[in-house]
Design a protein around this motif. Sequence first.
Motif, mmCIF file in Angstrom:
data_model
loop_
_atom_site.group_PDB
_atom_site.id
_atom_site.type_symbol
_atom_site.label_atom_id
_atom_site.label_comp_id
_atom_site.label_asym_id
_atom_site.label_seq_id
_atom_site.Cartn_x
_atom_site.Cartn_y
_atom_site.Cartn_z
ATOM 1 N N PRO A 188 0.785 -1.239 0.000
ATOM 2 C CA PRO A 188 0.000 0.000 0.000
ATOM 3 C C PRO A 188 0.816 1.288 0.000
ATOM 4 O O PRO A 188 0.298 2.339 -0.372
ATOM 5 C CB PRO A 188 -0.830 -0.085 1.286
ATOM 6 N N SER A 189 2.044 1.266 0.454
ATOM 7 C CA SER A 189 2.845 2.498 0.529
ATOM 8 C C SER A 189 4.315 2.115 0.657
ATOM 9 O O SER A 189 4.641 0.959 0.978
ATOM 10 C CB SER A 189 2.441 3.342 1.748
ATOM 11 N N THR A 190 5.182 3.090 0.452
ATOM 12 C CA THR A 190 6.610 2.857 0.686
ATOM 13 C C THR A 190 6.835 2.462 2.135
ATOM 14 O O THR A 190 7.613 1.557 2.438
ATOM 15 C CB THR A 190 7.416 4.130 0.359
ATOM 16 N N SER A 191 6.143 3.160 3.042
ATOM 17 C CA SER A 191 6.322 2.861 4.467
ATOM 18 C C SER A 191 6.008 1.399 4.761
ATOM 19 O O SER A 191 6.748 0.736 5.499
ATOM 20 C CB SER A 191 5.421 3.767 5.314
ATOM 21 N N ALA A 192 4.926 0.886 4.172
ATOM 22 C CA ALA A 192 4.562 -0.519 4.398
ATOM 23 C C ALA A 192 5.633 -1.444 3.813
ATOM 24 O O ALA A 192 5.995 -2.455 4.427
ATOM 25 C CB ALA A 192 3.200 -0.812 3.776
ATOM 26 N N ASP A 195 17.674 11.286 3.809
ATOM 27 C CA ASP A 195 16.648 10.322 3.417
ATOM 28 C C ASP A 195 15.266 10.809 3.839
ATOM 29 O O ASP A 195 15.129 11.563 4.809
ATOM 30 C CB ASP A 195 16.926 8.953 4.067
ATOM 31 N N PHE A 196 14.247 10.322 3.142
ATOM 32 C CA PHE A 196 12.875 10.645 3.535
ATOM 33 C C PHE A 196 12.624 10.046 4.928
ATOM 34 O O PHE A 196 12.955 8.891 5.172
ATOM 35 C CB PHE A 196 11.892 10.079 2.502
ATOM 36 N N PRO A 197 12.049 10.841 5.843
ATOM 37 C CA PRO A 197 11.973 10.397 7.246
ATOM 38 C C PRO A 197 11.340 9.030 7.465
ATOM 39 O O PRO A 197 11.739 8.305 8.377
ATOM 40 C CB PRO A 197 11.124 11.493 7.908
ATOM 41 N N THR A 198 10.380 8.648 6.632
ATOM 42 C CA THR A 198 9.702 7.370 6.877
ATOM 43 C C THR A 198 10.690 6.197 6.851
ATOM 44 O O THR A 198 10.485 5.178 7.507
ATOM 45 C CB THR A 198 8.528 7.173 5.877
ATOM 46 N N LEU A 199 11.797 6.375 6.133
ATOM 47 C CA LEU A 199 12.831 5.338 6.079
ATOM 48 C C LEU A 199 13.503 5.195 7.461
ATOM 49 O O LEU A 199 13.674 4.087 7.974
ATOM 50 C CB LEU A 199 13.862 5.708 5.015
ATOM 51 N N PHE A 209 17.748 11.719 -3.420
ATOM 52 C CA PHE A 209 17.334 12.441 -2.211
ATOM 53 C C PHE A 209 16.194 13.416 -2.518
ATOM 54 O O PHE A 209 16.279 14.202 -3.467
ATOM 55 C CB PHE A 209 18.511 13.196 -1.605
ATOM 56 N N PHE A 210 15.163 13.381 -1.682
ATOM 57 C CA PHE A 210 13.925 14.110 -2.020
ATOM 58 C C PHE A 210 14.047 15.625 -1.901
ATOM 59 O O PHE A 210 13.236 16.337 -2.481
ATOM 60 C CB PHE A 210 12.750 13.593 -1.170
ATOM 61 N N THR A 211 15.011 16.147 -1.156
ATOM 62 C CA THR A 211 15.129 17.612 -1.075
ATOM 63 C C THR A 211 16.412 18.153 -1.711
ATOM 64 O O THR A 211 16.698 19.335 -1.581
ATOM 65 C CB THR A 211 15.100 18.114 0.385
ATOM 66 N N ILE A 270 17.107 0.051 -0.603
ATOM 67 C CA ILE A 270 17.067 1.367 -1.246
ATOM 68 C C ILE A 270 15.622 1.849 -1.392
ATOM 69 O O ILE A 270 14.764 1.139 -1.930
ATOM 70 C CB ILE A 270 17.733 1.307 -2.648
ATOM 71 N N ASP A 271 15.378 3.078 -0.901
ATOM 72 C CA ASP A 271 14.098 3.750 -1.119
ATOM 73 C C ASP A 271 14.216 4.484 -2.457
ATOM 74 O O ASP A 271 14.871 5.524 -2.549
ATOM 75 C CB ASP A 271 13.827 4.728 0.032
ATOM 76 N N GLY A 272 13.582 3.914 -3.465
ATOM 77 C CA GLY A 272 13.717 4.464 -4.820
ATOM 78 C C GLY A 272 12.510 5.262 -5.283
ATOM 79 O O GLY A 272 12.343 5.479 -6.487
ATOM 80 N N TYR A 273 11.705 5.725 -4.328
ATOM 81 C CA TYR A 273 10.469 6.428 -4.713
ATOM 82 C C TYR A 273 10.755 7.623 -5.613
ATOM 83 O O TYR A 273 9.999 7.922 -6.533
ATOM 84 C CB TYR A 273 9.754 6.904 -3.450
ATOM 85 N N GLN A 274 11.865 8.348 -5.331
ATOM 86 C CA GLN A 274 12.180 9.538 -6.132
ATOM 87 C C GLN A 274 13.075 9.213 -7.318
ATOM 88 O O GLN A 274 13.479 10.117 -8.045
ATOM 89 C CB GLN A 274 12.852 10.613 -5.253
ATOM 90 N N GLY A 275 13.379 7.911 -7.492
ATOM 91 C CA GLY A 275 14.248 7.546 -8.600
ATOM 92 C C GLY A 275 13.471 6.929 -9.751
ATOM 93 O O GLY A 275 13.676 7.259 -10.917
ATOM 94 N N LEU A 281 3.269 6.856 -7.737
ATOM 95 C CA LEU A 281 2.751 8.185 -7.378
ATOM 96 C C LEU A 281 3.395 9.348 -8.114
ATOM 97 O O LEU A 281 2.722 10.300 -8.504
ATOM 98 C CB LEU A 281 2.948 8.375 -5.866
ATOM 99 N N LYS A 282 4.718 9.262 -8.277
ATOM 100 C CA LYS A 282 5.464 10.455 -8.694
ATOM 101 C C LYS A 282 5.804 10.389 -10.177
ATOM 102 O O LYS A 282 4.985 10.713 -11.022
ATOM 103 C CB LYS A 282 6.703 10.594 -7.819
ATOM 104 N N TRP A 283 7.005 9.962 -10.487
ATOM 105 C CA TRP A 283 7.526 10.043 -11.854
ATOM 106 C C TRP A 283 6.871 9.035 -12.792
ATOM 107 O O TRP A 283 7.085 9.086 -13.991
ATOM 108 C CB TRP A 283 9.048 9.841 -11.821
HETATM 109 C C1 LIG Z 1 11.853 9.243 -1.072
HETATM 110 C C2 LIG Z 1 10.470 9.089 -0.522
HETATM 111 N N1 LIG Z 1 10.159 7.978 0.179
HETATM 112 C C3 LIG Z 1 8.929 7.795 0.688
HETATM 113 C C4 LIG Z 1 7.918 8.748 0.511
HETATM 114 C C5 LIG Z 1 6.546 8.518 1.067
HETATM 115 O O1 LIG Z 1 6.289 7.199 1.397
HETATM 116 P P1 LIG Z 1 4.822 6.605 1.608
HETATM 117 O O2 LIG Z 1 4.465 5.869 0.338
HETATM 118 O O3 LIG Z 1 4.945 5.700 2.749
HETATM 119 O O4 LIG Z 1 3.876 7.746 1.870
HETATM 120 C C6 LIG Z 1 8.224 9.927 -0.205
HETATM 121 C C7 LIG Z 1 7.264 11.010 -0.443
HETATM 122 O O5 LIG Z 1 6.149 10.981 -0.664
HETATM 123 C C8 LIG Z 1 9.524 10.081 -0.727
HETATM 124 O O6 LIG Z 1 9.849 11.190 -1.416
#
Ligand SMILES: Cc1ncc(COP(=O)(O)O)c(C=O)c1O
Length: 380
Positions: A86-90, A113-117, A162-164, A187-192, A213-215
């Motif tokens: 359901p999400s990156t966090s999960a 890194d994105f804090p959820t990591l 890196f997201f920022t 690796i959290d590749g959400y932004q990649g 969600l993103k790219w």
């Molecule tokens: C690098 C990165 N990881 C994770 C998330 C969010 O994770 P989740 O799918 O758990 O909301 C984001 C931003 O939305 C992100 O930029």
Amino acid sequence: MASPPGFDLEQVRAEFPILSRKTYLNSCSLGALSRRSEAYLDEFRERWHDMGASAWYQHWLGRVEELRNRVASFWGSRPAEVALLPSTSAALSVISESVRAEGRNRVVCTELDFPTLLYQWVVKPEVELVVLESRDGVGVDLEQFAEAVDERTLFVATSHVFFTTGAVQDVAALAGIAHDAGAWCLIDGYQGMGQVPLDVAATGVDFYTGGPLKWLCGGPGLAYLYVRDDLIEDLEPRITSWFATEEQFAFDPRGFRYRSDARRFELGTPALPTVHTALGGQEIIDEVGLPAVVARNRHLTAHLVRACEDAGFELRLAPAERRSAIVMIRHADPAGAVRHLAERGVIVDHRPGFVRVSPHFYNTEAELDRCVDALAAYGR
Ligand SMILES: Cc1ncc(COP(=O)(O)O)c(C=O)c1O
């Protein structure tokens, strides 16, 4: 409108209605919604009206597998190495609950890194979290990882992009550093995923998370988890679901047996509307082709950087070879600037101290100039 090499820009832009309504430059938060995704969503809704639950077996489970197959071929893995969550966090949580510590209690992350990591381990008192600091505010040197990783390390867990700061990390090198010390590489590749080159199996990482969600222009509600195939059968997640068991439709409460593929990491019914919107976005990216998307985004980013510098803005920027399409413009009042731009139809975002602009393959140079001009008119 001059088309970039490899695809018809006008045709691609016509797929994304927001581009004719707004100057949309926030794809690293939320990729634009396409007509294709909308059509698949309509199809989903109509089947729900027409067939109710019988659509599960006749159509929807097939759509789920279609998405899994597309994701696998997009990032260079086998479908059996892809879990839908359901999400990156999960996805991060299930991995953090899948490996045995075997005397190791250190996790090496970075402050970028994105804090959820990081939160995955902050809540585990037995874990010693090592948070590497960025020396230049943009990235973290590989030597810093190499120094921090040792025989106490359980995971190197960090971002692809890196997201920022938009800086791209060398994930193959990070996997090498982790493995030399006997640690896992997550690796959290959400932004990649969808904006930088990716051949996940070739990188050697153990685990990689991404999502539509993103790219990939697929909307919220799903994440993708890659687990290297030779690891899967030895990992037994301590959070689970009926989607993770071999005999899912036997409905036997005593019959739990982990699946032999990556579906053993799944946590229940996937978000079907998102499966449909994700397929639409993924198809378009696949048709354009990742190399053309990457080349286009490099071109647009270079244009944006030049326009910002010409207008006298200060940027937080990775060196060109590690740069992605996330551009951070230093600003005294980022929230005010973002509001000002939104009132003029220009959609960007802000993070502390910066306006964040993230063009994607469907944007134009003129849109970037409009954004920079509007920002310059507001002030620095
Ligand atoms: C690098 C990165 N990881 C994770 C998330 C969010 O994770 P989740 O799918 O758990 O909301 C984001 C931003 O939305 C992100 O930029």
